[in-house]
Write a protein that holds these residues in place. Structure first.
Motif, PDB file in Angstrom:
ATOM      1  N   ASP A 287      37.731  27.659  15.627  1.00  0.00           N
ATOM      2  CA  ASP A 287      38.868  28.365  16.154  1.00  0.00           C
ATOM      3  C   ASP A 287      39.731  26.994  16.893  1.00  0.00           C
ATOM      4  OD1 ASP A 287      38.519  30.734  14.770  1.00  0.00           O
ATOM      5  OD2 ASP A 287      37.692  31.485  16.583  1.00  0.00           O
ATOM      6  N   ALA A 288      38.929  26.474  17.821  1.00  0.00           N
ATOM      7  CA  ALA A 288      39.708  25.353  18.487  1.00  0.00           C
ATOM      8  C   ALA A 288      40.181  24.252  17.400  1.00  0.00           C
ATOM      9  CB  ALA A 288      38.537  24.886  19.508  1.00  0.00           C
ATOM     10  N   GLN A 289      39.640  23.962  16.571  1.00  0.00           N
ATOM     11  CA  GLN A 289      40.050  22.927  15.619  1.00  0.00           C
ATOM     12  C   GLN A 289      41.043  23.195  14.706  1.00  0.00           C
ATOM     13  OE1 GLN A 289      37.056  20.267  13.916  1.00  0.00           O
ATOM     14  NE2 GLN A 289      35.658  20.259  15.933  1.00  0.00           N
TER      15      GLN A 289
ATOM     16  N   PRO B 278      40.099  25.477  27.417  1.00  0.00           N
ATOM     17  CA  PRO B 278      38.631  26.561  27.482  1.00  0.00           C
ATOM     18  C   PRO B 278      37.387  25.223  27.560  1.00  0.00           C
ATOM     19  CG  PRO B 278      40.200  26.897  25.570  1.00  0.00           C
ATOM     20  CD  PRO B 278      40.794  25.942  26.268  1.00  0.00           C
ATOM     21  N   TYR B 279      37.643  24.221  27.332  1.00  0.00           N
ATOM     22  CA  TYR B 279      36.536  23.269  27.546  1.00  0.00           C
ATOM     23  C   TYR B 279      36.364  22.690  28.985  1.00  0.00           C
ATOM     24  CZ  TYR B 279      36.171  23.703  22.473  1.00  0.00           C
ATOM     25  OH  TYR B 279      36.022  24.117  21.105  1.00  0.00           O
ATOM     26  N   GLU B 280      37.477  22.728  29.567  1.00  0.00           N
ATOM     27  CA  GLU B 280      37.767  22.411  31.016  1.00  0.00           C
ATOM     28  C   GLU B 280      37.026  23.632  31.723  1.00  0.00           C
ATOM     29  OE1 GLU B 280      41.592  19.974  32.649  1.00  0.00           O
ATOM     30  OE2 GLU B 280      42.086  21.868  31.244  1.00  0.00           O
TER      31      GLU B 280
ATOM     32  N   THR C  94      35.771  17.222  28.444  1.00  0.00           N
ATOM     33  CA  THR C  94      36.527  18.410  28.365  1.00  0.00           C
ATOM     34  C   THR C  94      37.697  18.379  27.404  1.00  0.00           C
ATOM     35  OG1 THR C  94      38.396  17.965  30.131  1.00  0.00           O
ATOM     36  CG2 THR C  94      36.226  18.864  30.833  1.00  0.00           C
ATOM     37  N   THR C  95      37.648  17.309  26.548  1.00  0.00           N
ATOM     38  CA  THR C  95      38.721  17.155  25.644  1.00  0.00           C
ATOM     39  C   THR C  95      38.461  18.055  24.207  1.00  0.00           C
ATOM     40  OG1 THR C  95      37.532  15.021  24.647  1.00  0.00           O
ATOM     41  CG2 THR C  95      39.511  14.924  26.044  1.00  0.00           C
TER      42      THR C  95
ATOM     43  N   GLY D 148      27.139  19.647  24.516  1.00  0.00           N
ATOM     44  CA  GLY D 148      28.284  20.158  24.430  1.00  0.00           C
ATOM     45  C   GLY D 148      28.717  21.192  23.221  1.00  0.00           C
ATOM     46  N   LEU D 149      28.191  20.591  22.190  1.00  0.00           N
ATOM     47  CA  LEU D 149      28.153  21.468  20.782  1.00  0.00           C
ATOM     48  C   LEU D 149      27.605  22.833  21.126  1.00  0.00           C
ATOM     49  CD1 LEU D 149      27.191  18.739  18.029  1.00  0.00           C
ATOM     50  CD2 LEU D 149      29.643  19.189  18.994  1.00  0.00           C
TER      51      LEU D 149
END
Length: 525
Positions: free
Chosen positions: A241-243, A270-272, A287-288, A133-134
């Motif tokens: 950017d997400a965080q 975006p992770y979905e 997807t969280t 995931g990372l």
């Protein structure tokens, strides 16, 4: 800036427990070939199971070791154990080196970076899927940046005196509130640690994939910023950017848990789009916004040891804060362990200062100011006349650092008086010299070494890596200690085998159960 009060200092004055502050060290290092290329070999079986070994595991990559000490009542004891683990590792990695700097070696394409594998148990699979995931979310290259984590806690017997100075009962809730106060202050002032201990002002050109990196050319093989301290802690490092839109509040355990809860449970579009189980394999755990708590990039974390199958947030919410984990330290390439006793002693004093001084509530606006101060110090920390922002007002870095160190030395005097040694005051004064003479900072020393030796960053890092290996080879483990660590590795392999043999549920069922947070959704303001 709040000042230490006499009552705050009186709470620790003459307390023998100051000689039993508890700390542990986690050090990440890349395994590299003698040519300085990221190792493609598997985690050596002689080092045991990365899933179950108490002292030797992997971080993101199969080639990224994480060496972990136990909890120790002195800096020297922690460093001695870390040195022993290094000696054991070097005796079992053939001719490989441990990369001496935080910024990586020659890596090549992202697919040259092998993701860490932890075996076939459900727990092991989840570790690898998390890293998958990372890689999908941030890319593999960023994950190879290494650092040192410093775990710190106050002895239980010291809390009654601290609580009495605040006219409160020394119960679990008080301890948790006090640690969150420490964390808030740490975040306000951690730019000082980036200045003092940052050791990554330059990178190998091979690390930069973006022509618009903003870095200047140092030489044919290196990029840098002339007054940078720790590029690892800036835009090139653990940034997301997400965080960036995620404000985690440290005003209380309830507010912290509430803001983390949403990031851990609410789908992030975006992770979905990345998906979870795709083509028969897992791309990520969920997807969280955060797959698990450890994905949140912070300079410090509240921590508690977890029970089997327990999530970190569940442990914190149920039993409170047990210790803090400091995460903003670069590997110092001039030190064989990347850290030394003077750094540890200063960190102890700095964290005590953050605990004892008044700690107002945080806010989103203040958090943004903290982040900006950190980035300014990352990129321009040694720039003459540099100013930071404190409460919306510009403050010269040198003046603010001086005031912080004045407060720290008051704490250091109390620690030295209680323990009968003078090394904590000395550790603070060593850091003051870096403020007065920026050329003494590790970041300036790295750039000076490149100039004096007339070598690019890569060659400098290679030379230091080889020198560190030589240091440990000249000081091998005793046969008894080597036998003890070998037995530990063998037992860790047996423990992993037992885990793999005892799994009865499917990975799908395990993952569903693992991702369910067993706490009520906290109410946030």
């Amino acid at each position: 800036m709040p000042e230490l009060t006499e009552s705050s200092l009186a709470a620790i004055r003459g307390r023998a427990e100051l000689g039993a502050l508890r700390r542990g060290i986690e050090k990440e290092s890349l395994r590299v070939t003698p040519a300085g290329i990221l190792a493609r070999s598997r985690h050596p079986v002689e080092l045991g199971s990365a899933l179950t070994h108490p002292h030797i595991t992997m971080d993101f990559s199969e080639a990224q070791l994480e060496l972990i000490t136990g909890v120790h009542p002195s800096a020297e004891a922690a460093l001695d154990e870390l040195a022993d683990v290094h000696r054991f590792v070097y005796s079992n990695v053939g001719d490989e080196l441990l990369w001496a700097t935080s910024m990586p070696c020659m890596i090549g394409r992202d697919d040259n970076i092998p993701i860490a594998q932890f075996g076939t148990s459900n727990a092991g699979k989840s570790q690898t899927v998390y890293r998958n995931g990372l890689s999908h979310r941030y890319g593999r290259l960023m994950q190879t940046i290494s650092g040192i984590h410093y775990n710190f806690s106050v002895p239980e017997t010291l809390w009654p005196a601290i609580a009495a100075s605040r006219h409160q009962a020394p119960d679990r809730d008080f301890v948790t509130r006090a640690y969150f106060g420490m964390i808030r202050n740490f975040r306000r002032y951690s730019w000082l640690l980036v200045y003092l201990f940052g050791a990554s002002p330059a990178v190998c050109k091979s690390f930069i994939r973006n022509a618009d990196s903003g870095l200047a050319q140092f030489d044919e093989g290196s990029l840098y910023l002339p007054h940078a301290t720790s590029l690892r802690m800036g835009r090139l490092g653990y940034q997301s950017d997400a965080q960036s839109s995620l404000h985690i509040s440290y005003n209380s355990l309830a507010e912290y848990a509430g803001t983390m809860f949403g990031a851990l449970t609410e789908p992030y579009p975006p992770y979905e789009a990345v998906g979870v189980e795709v083509g028969g394999g897992y791309r990520q755990l969920s997807t969280t916004l955060l797959q698990i708590e450890n994905e949140f990039y912070g300079a410090i974390r509240p921590k508690r040891r977890t029970r089997s199958g327990e999530r970190p947030l569940e442990a914190l919410y149920g039993r409170g804060v047990e210790y803090v984990e400091v995460r903003c330290l670069d590997l110092n390439p001039f030190l064989s362990l990347g850290i030394d006793a003077d750094i540890c002693r200063f960190l102890d004093v700095f964290l005590l200062f953050c605990l004892l001084v008044d700690s107002p509530p945080d806010s989103r606006a203040e958090s943004e100011s903290m982040v900006n101060n950190q980035l300014v110090v990352v990129e321009r920390g040694r720039e003459p006349g540099l100013e930071l922002t404190d409460g919306g007002v510009g403050v010269p870095l040198v003046a603010w650092a001086g005031r912080l160190l004045d407060q720290c030395v008051r704490v250091a005097h109390e620690v030295d008086a209680a323990t009968g040694v003078a090394n904590h005051v000395e550790a603070v004064e060593l850091q003051r010299r870096k403020v007065d003479e920026p050329e003494l900072t590790p970041s300036a020393r790295v750039l000076n070494a490149l100039r004096q030796q007339r070598v690019p960053f890569f060659r400098f890092a290679m030379n230091q890596s080889a020198a560190h290996r030589g240091h440990f080879e000249e000081r091998p483990l005793s046969p008894e200690r080597h036998k003890e660590l070998t037995a530990m590795s063998e037992e860790s392999l047996a423990a992993q085998a037992r885990m793999e043999a005892s799994d009865r549920e499917t990975f799908e069922a395990y993952l569903k159960r693992f991702l369910e947070l067993d706490i009520p959704r906290p109410v946030t303001r």
